[in-house]
Motif scaffolding. Structure first.
Motif, PDB file in Angstrom:
ATOM      1  N   VAL A 160      18.827  18.334  -3.149  1.00 35.70           N
ATOM      2  CA  VAL A 160      18.289  17.721  -1.931  1.00 35.70           C
ATOM      3  C   VAL A 160      17.667  18.765  -0.991  1.00 35.70           C
ATOM      4  CG1 VAL A 160      19.708  15.662  -2.020  1.00 35.70           C
ATOM      5  CG2 VAL A 160      20.615  17.676  -0.890  1.00 35.70           C
ATOM      6  N   GLY A 161      16.730  19.518  -1.541  1.00 30.10           N
ATOM      7  CA  GLY A 161      15.926  20.417  -0.722  1.00 30.10           C
ATOM      8  C   GLY A 161      16.455  21.827  -0.594  1.00 30.10           C
ATOM      9  N   THR A 194      14.058  16.796  -3.934  1.00 32.12           N
ATOM     10  CA  THR A 194      13.318  16.387  -2.753  1.00 32.12           C
ATOM     11  C   THR A 194      13.024  17.655  -1.968  1.00 32.12           C
ATOM     12  OG1 THR A 194      13.255  14.752  -0.959  1.00 32.12           O
ATOM     13  CG2 THR A 194      15.274  16.031  -1.173  1.00 32.12           C
ATOM     14  N   THR A 215       6.654  10.007  -8.711  1.00 36.98           N
ATOM     15  CA  THR A 215       6.136   9.609  -7.411  1.00 36.98           C
ATOM     16  C   THR A 215       5.083   8.512  -7.544  1.00 36.98           C
ATOM     17  OG1 THR A 215       4.564  11.443  -7.572  1.00 36.98           O
ATOM     18  CG2 THR A 215       6.577  11.836  -6.326  1.00 36.98           C
ATOM     19  N   TRP A 222       7.423  11.438  -1.818  1.00 39.70           N
ATOM     20  CA  TRP A 222       8.553  10.511  -1.904  1.00 39.70           C
ATOM     21  C   TRP A 222       8.497   9.749  -3.216  1.00 39.70           C
ATOM     22  CZ3 TRP A 222       5.161  10.145   2.454  1.00 39.70           C
ATOM     23  CH2 TRP A 222       4.092   9.253   2.286  1.00 39.70           C
ATOM     24  N   TYR A 223       9.635   9.177  -3.605  1.00 45.57           N
ATOM     25  CA  TYR A 223       9.694   8.369  -4.827  1.00 45.57           C
ATOM     26  C   TYR A 223      11.016   7.613  -4.859  1.00 45.57           C
ATOM     27  CZ  TYR A 223      12.738  12.090  -6.710  1.00 45.57           C
ATOM     28  OH  TYR A 223      13.746  13.005  -6.891  1.00 45.57           O
ATOM     29  N   SER A 234      14.171   8.952  -2.739  1.00 45.13           N
ATOM     30  CA  SER A 234      13.921  10.288  -2.203  1.00 45.13           C
ATOM     31  C   SER A 234      12.878  10.180  -1.103  1.00 45.13           C
ATOM     32  CB  SER A 234      13.417  11.216  -3.316  1.00 45.13           C
ATOM     33  OG  SER A 234      12.933  12.431  -2.780  1.00 45.13           O
ATOM     34  N   TYR A 235      13.220  10.628   0.091  1.00 46.21           N
ATOM     35  CA  TYR A 235      12.283  10.575   1.218  1.00 46.21           C
ATOM     36  C   TYR A 235      12.128  11.974   1.802  1.00 46.21           C
ATOM     37  CZ  TYR A 235      16.587  10.580   3.997  1.00 46.21           C
ATOM     38  OH  TYR A 235      17.812  10.912   4.538  1.00 46.21           O
ATOM     39  N   SER A 236      11.010  12.198   2.466  1.00 42.46           N
ATOM     40  CA  SER A 236      10.739  13.506   3.050  1.00 42.46           C
ATOM     41  C   SER A 236      11.142  13.529   4.519  1.00 42.46           C
ATOM     42  CB  SER A 236       9.255  13.850   2.929  1.00 42.46           C
ATOM     43  OG  SER A 236       8.970  15.040   3.653  1.00 42.46           O
ATOM     44  N   GLN A 249       4.847   7.048   4.887  1.00 39.99           N
ATOM     45  CA  GLN A 249       6.167   7.044   4.272  1.00 39.99           C
ATOM     46  C   GLN A 249       6.973   5.837   4.754  1.00 39.99           C
ATOM     47  OE1 GLN A 249       9.205  10.334   3.221  1.00 39.99           O
ATOM     48  NE2 GLN A 249       9.684   9.836   5.347  1.00 39.99           N
ATOM     49  N   GLY A 274      17.547  12.807   1.436  1.00 39.82           N
ATOM     50  CA  GLY A 274      16.518  13.624   2.060  1.00 39.82           C
ATOM     51  C   GLY A 274      17.161  14.907   2.528  1.00 39.82           C
ATOM     52  N   HIS A 275      16.369  15.848   2.977  1.00 38.74           N
ATOM     53  CA  HIS A 275      16.911  17.176   3.245  1.00 38.74           C
ATOM     54  C   HIS A 275      17.688  17.266   4.564  1.00 38.74           C
ATOM     55  CE1 HIS A 275      17.457  21.430   3.049  1.00 38.74           C
ATOM     56  NE2 HIS A 275      16.742  21.650   4.147  1.00 38.74           N
TER      57      HIS A 275
END
Length: 424
Positions: A160-161, A194, A215, A222-223, A234-236, A249, A274-275
């Motif tokens: 996760v980032g 992500t 994606t 994102w995907y 998965s979101y940014s 998004q 997400g991160h």
């Protein structure tokens, strides 16, 4: 057995060593697909040789052609030829043996298992954020990750980032070091990611070139993917701090969540990752420590409305488990039919900062929503997630001191009423 892609890498006869490095997997757009990626130091062919496992000399190997491209932006000194092959028409639950090949130079042999599609499949997933290459044998948790991927129940790793610290360090050589380090796990199970704030340099070029995620056409930031009983999203978080496509998004997230809620019978659980966290107890000035957290303000109402069951995050180099919470209000100090998402911060995989100590201290609870914290510098860890059935979700955080496992934090989320929390 496997359909061949007819996308060929532009081939220039290479004179140097072009042996595949950094071999890793990720899930494709369909359950019957798997991406295989690797890097070489010169342009060369992109081929994967694959057969049913266990392989032997009499096995019939299919050869699948792929594509390659030059990756030099922000990567002047790293390996610049990236290869990708999409394996298609895989049989659900079948184990395969494969190796990558570029101009006659082969990678090691690896096995992977194609995604199952039946509801009786209840795999586990490894989660962590913020992992670099610090340590003579890699981060302290790495020896345990090798054991996790050898467990046939493990279906994927979710990072996760914040990779490598950083992909672009030393002209990209540190990114190569990280990708070579994780090959022993990422070539066996899909390595899903992500982006975090350490992936921002050079317009995310290292994340976007080194990894391939399923994606949508709208964006590679994102995907979502269905695996077993879980719909993963998965979101940014980084687009909120870089003038990114925030509205795009949000629109995609809402559409994806609507679709996921109409499919709760098949995938009852929704896990978003997400991160940067929405909440945290860390003693710093990060977004999650602020009263008006940007991430929380923008996304929490959406996750609440569409009944996201759990949100997994990193960024803070600590572990924190929250009670079900919405709008800073704890709905209950248990996990029996929670009426709000359960937040987990697992950013303790072992970053590069402060000689690997990675200190983000927690001196006191950030709010009544904080249920458990661990931040001591030499304690590292990762999470294991498993949906046993439609009503029981298990999270276990495994801790290590100097690589030796010593304790764990475990919860069971019981949910009989998946969906919009305001309906309860």
């Amino acid at each position: 057995m496997i359909a061949t892609s007819f996308m060929f890498c532009l081939l220039r006869l290479a004179t140097g060593l072009v042996a595949p490095e950094q071999v890793h997997l990720s899930y494709g757009y369909l359950p019957s697909e798997m991406f295989v990626m690797w890097a070489t130091d010169e342009e060369a062919s992109s081929r994967v040789h694959v057969t049913l496992a266990p392989a032997n000399m009499k096995s019939q190997w299919a050869v699948v052609e792929g594509e390659c491209w030059n990756f030099s932006y922000g990567n002047p000194d790293g390996l610049q030829i990236i290869h990708r092959v999409n394996l298609t028409n895989l049989s659900p639950g079948q184990m395969y043996t494969y190796y990558a090949e570029s101009n006659g130079k082969n990678s090691n042999l690896y096995n992977f298992t194609a995604m199952h599609v039946d509801r009786s499949w209840t795999p586990q997933f490894v989660f962590y954020g913020d992992m670099g290459t610090y340590g003579s044998d890699g981060p302290p948790i790495f020896s345990h990750l090798k054991k996790e991927v050898d467990n046939p129940e493990t279906a994927a790793i979710f990072h996760v980032g914040d990779f490598a610290y950083d992909f672009d360090s030393d002209g990209g050589k540190n990114g190569d070091k990280f990708m070579n380090m994780i090959e022993v796990v990422a070539a066996k199970v899909p390595y899903m990611g992500t982006m975090g704030n350490h992936e921002i340099p050079h317009n995310y070029s290292h994340y976007l070139n080194r990894l391939t995620m399923p994606t949508p056409k709208s964006s590679r930031f994102w995907y979502s993917i269905d695996i077993g009983l879980i719909h993963f999203i998965s979101y940014s978080t980084e687009i909120y701090f870089t003038n990114g496509p925030v509205s795009d998004q949000f629109t995609w997230l809402e559409q994806d969540l609507k679709k996921a809620n109409s499919n709760r019978e098949k995938q009852p659980w929704i896990i978003a990752f997400g991160h940067r966290p929405m909440y945290c107890s860390n003693y710093d000035s990060n977004d999650c420590s602020k009263v008006k957290s940007i991430i929380r303000t923008k996304l929490e109402p959406l996750f609440y409305e569409y009944g996201v069951d759990m949100v997994v995050q990193g960024h803070e180099h600590s572990y924190e488990r929250l009670w079900p919470v919405y709008n800073e209000t704890v709905t209950a100090k248990n996990y029996e039919n929670p009426q709000a998402p359960v937040h987990i911060i697992t950013g303790k995989a072992g970053c590069q900062e402060d000689y690997g100590l990675c200190t983000d201290p927690i001196f006191e609870s950030g709010g009544p929503w904080s249920a458990y914290t661990s931040w001591v510098p030499w304690i590292h860890g990762y999470g294991v997630l498993k949906a046993e059935n439609s009503t029981h979700l298990y999270w276990t955080q495994k801790f290590q001191i100097l690589g030796f496992e010593y304790d764990e934090d475990a919860i069971v989320v019981v949910q009989h009423h998946h969906g919009n929390y305001s309906r309860v």
